[in-house]
Design a protein around this motif. Structure first.
Motif, PDB file in Angstrom:
ATOM      1  N   HIS A  73     148.221  14.037  60.708  1.00  0.00           N
ATOM      2  CA  HIS A  73     149.410  14.641  60.104  1.00  0.00           C
ATOM      3  C   HIS A  73     150.413  15.041  61.195  1.00  0.00           C
ATOM      4  N   GLY A  74     149.884  15.566  62.309  1.00  0.00           N
ATOM      5  CA  GLY A  74     150.756  15.960  63.419  1.00  0.00           C
ATOM      6  C   GLY A  74     151.502  14.758  63.978  1.00  0.00           C
ATOM      7  N   ARG A  75     150.790  13.642  64.119  1.00  0.00           N
ATOM      8  CA  ARG A  75     151.442  12.431  64.651  1.00  0.00           C
ATOM      9  C   ARG A  75     152.516  11.935  63.687  1.00  0.00           C
ATOM     10  N   ALA A  76     152.201  12.010  62.383  1.00  0.00           N
ATOM     11  CA  ALA A  76     153.180  11.558  61.389  1.00  0.00           C
ATOM     12  C   ALA A  76     154.415  12.458  61.407  1.00  0.00           C
ATOM     13  N   LEU A  77     154.198  13.764  61.552  1.00  0.00           N
ATOM     14  CA  LEU A  77     155.347  14.680  61.601  1.00  0.00           C
ATOM     15  C   LEU A  77     156.204  14.409  62.829  1.00  0.00           C
ATOM     16  N   ARG A  78     155.528  14.194  63.959  1.00  0.00           N
ATOM     17  CA  ARG A  78     156.282  13.897  65.190  1.00  0.00           C
ATOM     18  C   ARG A  78     157.103  12.626  65.005  1.00  0.00           C
ATOM     19  N   ASP A  79     156.489  11.592  64.429  1.00  0.00           N
ATOM     20  CA  ASP A  79     157.209  10.325  64.232  1.00  0.00           C
ATOM     21  C   ASP A  79     158.375  10.482  63.259  1.00  0.00           C
ATOM     22  N   ALA A  80     158.245  11.462  62.347  1.00  0.00           N
ATOM     23  CA  ALA A  80     159.325  11.685  61.366  1.00  0.00           C
ATOM     24  C   ALA A  80     160.397  12.634  61.912  1.00  0.00           C
ATOM     25  N   GLY A  81     160.230  13.073  63.160  1.00  0.00           N
ATOM     26  CA  GLY A  81     161.262  13.913  63.789  1.00  0.00           C
ATOM     27  C   GLY A  81     161.000  15.409  63.703  1.00  0.00           C
ATOM     28  N   PHE A  82     159.759  15.789  63.334  1.00  0.00           N
ATOM     29  CA  PHE A  82     159.462  17.222  63.170  1.00  0.00           C
ATOM     30  C   PHE A  82     158.567  17.763  64.283  1.00  0.00           C
ATOM     31  N   GLN A  83     158.757  17.283  65.494  1.00  0.00           N
ATOM     32  CA  GLN A  83     157.945  17.714  66.641  1.00  0.00           C
ATOM     33  C   GLN A  83     157.930  19.235  66.786  1.00  0.00           C
ATOM     34  N   ARG A  84     159.099  19.847  66.609  1.00  0.00           N
ATOM     35  CA  ARG A  84     159.197  21.305  66.791  1.00  0.00           C
ATOM     36  C   ARG A  84     158.253  22.063  65.857  1.00  0.00           C
ATOM     37  N   ASP A  85     158.023  21.495  64.680  1.00  0.00           N
ATOM     38  CA  ASP A  85     157.168  22.177  63.701  1.00  0.00           C
ATOM     39  C   ASP A  85     155.747  22.367  64.224  1.00  0.00           C
ATOM     40  N   LEU A  86     155.303  21.459  65.087  1.00  0.00           N
ATOM     41  CA  LEU A  86     153.926  21.558  65.580  1.00  0.00           C
ATOM     42  C   LEU A  86     153.763  22.844  66.392  1.00  0.00           C
ATOM     43  N   ALA A  87     154.717  23.119  67.260  1.00  0.00           N
ATOM     44  CA  ALA A  87     154.657  24.361  68.044  1.00  0.00           C
ATOM     45  C   ALA A  87     154.766  25.569  67.113  1.00  0.00           C
ATOM     46  N   ASP A  88     155.641  25.486  66.124  1.00  0.00           N
ATOM     47  CA  ASP A  88     155.805  26.616  65.196  1.00  0.00           C
ATOM     48  C   ASP A  88     154.516  26.883  64.413  1.00  0.00           C
ATOM     49  N   CYS A  89     153.809  25.823  64.050  1.00  0.00           N
ATOM     50  CA  CYS A  89     152.588  25.986  63.243  1.00  0.00           C
ATOM     51  C   CYS A  89     151.392  26.420  64.091  1.00  0.00           C
ATOM     52  N   ALA A  90     151.502  26.292  65.422  1.00  0.00           N
ATOM     53  CA  ALA A  90     150.404  26.672  66.321  1.00  0.00           C
ATOM     54  C   ALA A  90     150.555  28.101  66.845  1.00  0.00           C
ATOM     55  N   ALA A  91     151.640  28.769  66.453  1.00  0.00           N
ATOM     56  CA  ALA A  91     151.951  30.094  67.027  1.00  0.00           C
ATOM     57  C   ALA A  91     151.123  31.181  66.342  1.00  0.00           C
ATOM     58  N   ILE A  92     149.999  31.503  66.959  1.00  0.00           N
ATOM     59  CA  ILE A  92     149.074  32.475  66.347  1.00  0.00           C
ATOM     60  C   ILE A  92     149.764  33.825  66.148  1.00  0.00           C
ATOM     61  N   ASP A  93     149.674  34.325  64.920  1.00  0.00           N
ATOM     62  CA  ASP A  93     150.179  35.655  64.540  1.00  0.00           C
ATOM     63  C   ASP A  93     151.698  35.816  64.674  1.00  0.00           C
ATOM     64  N   ALA A  94     152.428  34.706  64.661  1.00  0.00           N
ATOM     65  CA  ALA A  94     153.898  34.809  64.725  1.00  0.00           C
ATOM     66  C   ALA A  94     154.465  35.482  63.478  1.00  0.00           C
ATOM     67  N   TYR A  95     153.789  35.312  62.337  1.00  0.00           N
ATOM     68  CA  TYR A  95     154.253  35.903  61.071  1.00  0.00           C
ATOM     69  C   TYR A  95     153.097  36.697  60.454  1.00  0.00           C
ATOM     70  N   PRO A  96     152.918  37.947  60.881  1.00  0.00           N
ATOM     71  CA  PRO A  96     151.710  38.699  60.492  1.00  0.00           C
ATOM     72  C   PRO A  96     151.764  39.266  59.072  1.00  0.00           C
ATOM     73  N   VAL A  97     151.755  38.380  58.104  1.00  0.00           N
ATOM     74  CA  VAL A  97     151.815  38.814  56.697  1.00  0.00           C
ATOM     75  C   VAL A  97     150.578  38.301  55.961  1.00  0.00           C
ATOM     76  N   VAL A  98     150.237  39.002  54.867  1.00  0.00           N
ATOM     77  CA  VAL A  98     149.183  38.505  53.973  1.00  0.00           C
ATOM     78  C   VAL A  98     149.862  38.063  52.674  1.00  0.00           C
ATOM     79  N   PRO A  99     150.018  36.766  52.465  1.00  0.00           N
ATOM     80  CA  PRO A  99     150.604  36.295  51.221  1.00  0.00           C
ATOM     81  C   PRO A  99     149.527  36.256  50.126  1.00  0.00           C
ATOM     82  N   ILE A 100     149.754  37.005  49.065  1.00  0.00           N
ATOM     83  CA  ILE A 100     148.797  37.078  47.949  1.00  0.00           C
ATOM     84  C   ILE A 100     149.321  36.221  46.795  1.00  0.00           C
ATOM     85  N   TYR A 101     148.455  35.360  46.275  1.00  0.00           N
ATOM     86  CA  TYR A 101     148.835  34.508  45.132  1.00  0.00           C
ATOM     87  C   TYR A 101     148.251  35.123  43.869  1.00  0.00           C
ATOM     88  N   GLN A 102     149.117  35.605  43.030  1.00  0.00           N
ATOM     89  CA  GLN A 102     148.674  36.260  41.798  1.00  0.00           C
ATOM     90  C   GLN A 102     149.706  35.994  40.713  1.00  0.00           C
TER      91      GLN A 102
END
Ligand code: MLT
Length: 248
Positions: free
Chosen positions: A206-235
């Motif tokens: 999936h990472g390779r496909a995203l990079r090929d589609a021009g979304f390289q930056r997203d990989l770094a954003d998705c690897a950033a541990i605790d960048a968004y410290p929220v608990v999203p609850i689905y209810q």
């Protein structure tokens, strides 16, 4: 107490959901974008299966109150406000808004979770916040299911690695918890890539496909541990941020 990992919503059985705490993991990119949106003040996120459902639901809102978001084949959907890159869900764009979101795997995995004691959205960007909730539930005697959304009904390396990191750290908090073979296998994957998350995302299909589609930056954003410290609850078929007004 058990820690189970399930690969794909189609493998989910009622026994793996009912009365349990379920964490839905779609590192690339739905879980990450949901955490980003809530951290940036989105009021609520409604995950929906199809583009048509998003368009229909949007009619119930004043246009200024909603953001239509999502992807098909990783690309933004024509006529929508946002794609599925975490960086698009900025405060300027989502604060106070309801986000109607449809993605290929992530939102359908979420929608499939009905009857859980609690359902949360988990990724690397909100790792510690969600871990705290899962750890408390496990120590209180609950079973935990980590649902990997995967890619096109197949195991996705990034979701397995993230599930494994949760499994390992949960086990450290509740040593008597039993791990399924799936959880143990994911824990091995997580150990292999610990400290090398971006490299792991780059190596994944999936990472390779995203990079090929021009979304390289997203990989770094998705690897950033605790960048968004929220608990999203689905209810009640919507996702909101767990906070002082909504404690567990
Ligand atoms: C999904 O739900 O399948 C994803 O989040 C796909 C993506 O946007 O890369």
């Amino acid at each position: 107490m058990r820690i189970d990992v399930v690969f794909g919503a189609t493998s989910l059985t009622p026994a793996l959901v009912s009365g349990r705490v379920v964490a839905v993991i779609d590192v690339l990119r739905a879980s990450t974008s949901i955490a980003a949106a809530l951290a940036n003040g989105a009021r609520t996120i409604i995950p929906l299966d199809s583009i048509d459902e998003v368009i229909t639901r949007a009619k119930a809102f004043d246009r200024s109150e909603v953001r239509l978001a999502g992807e098909r084949k990783m690309l933004p959907i024509s006529g929508f406000d946002l794609g599925n890159s975490p960086s698009e869900f900025s405060r300027e764009v989502v604060e106070g808004k309801t986000v109607l979101l449809t993605t290929t795997n992530g939102t359908s995995a979420l929608v499939s979770v009905q009857g859980a004691r609690d359902a949360v959205v988990a990724a690397y960007v909100n790792f510690s916040a969600v871990l705290a909730l899962l750890g408390t539930a496990l120590r209180g005697g609950a079973d935990v299911t980590l649902l990997c959304a995967g890619r096109d009904r197949q195991l996705a390396l990034e979701d397995a690695a993230c599930a494994g990191r949760y499994a390992l750290q949960l086990r450290a908090r509740a040593e008597e918890a039993e791990m399924s073979d799936g959880a143990a296998a994911c824990a091995l994957i997580a150990t292999q890539y610990e400290g090398r998350l971006e490299e792991m995302l780059e190596a994944s299909e999936h990472g390779r496909a995203l990079r090929d589609a021009g979304f390289q930056r997203d990989l770094a954003d998705c690897a950033a541990i605790d960048a968004y410290p929220v608990v999203p609850i689905y209810q009640d078929r919507q996702i909101t941020r767990l906070g002082p007004d909504r404690e567990r």
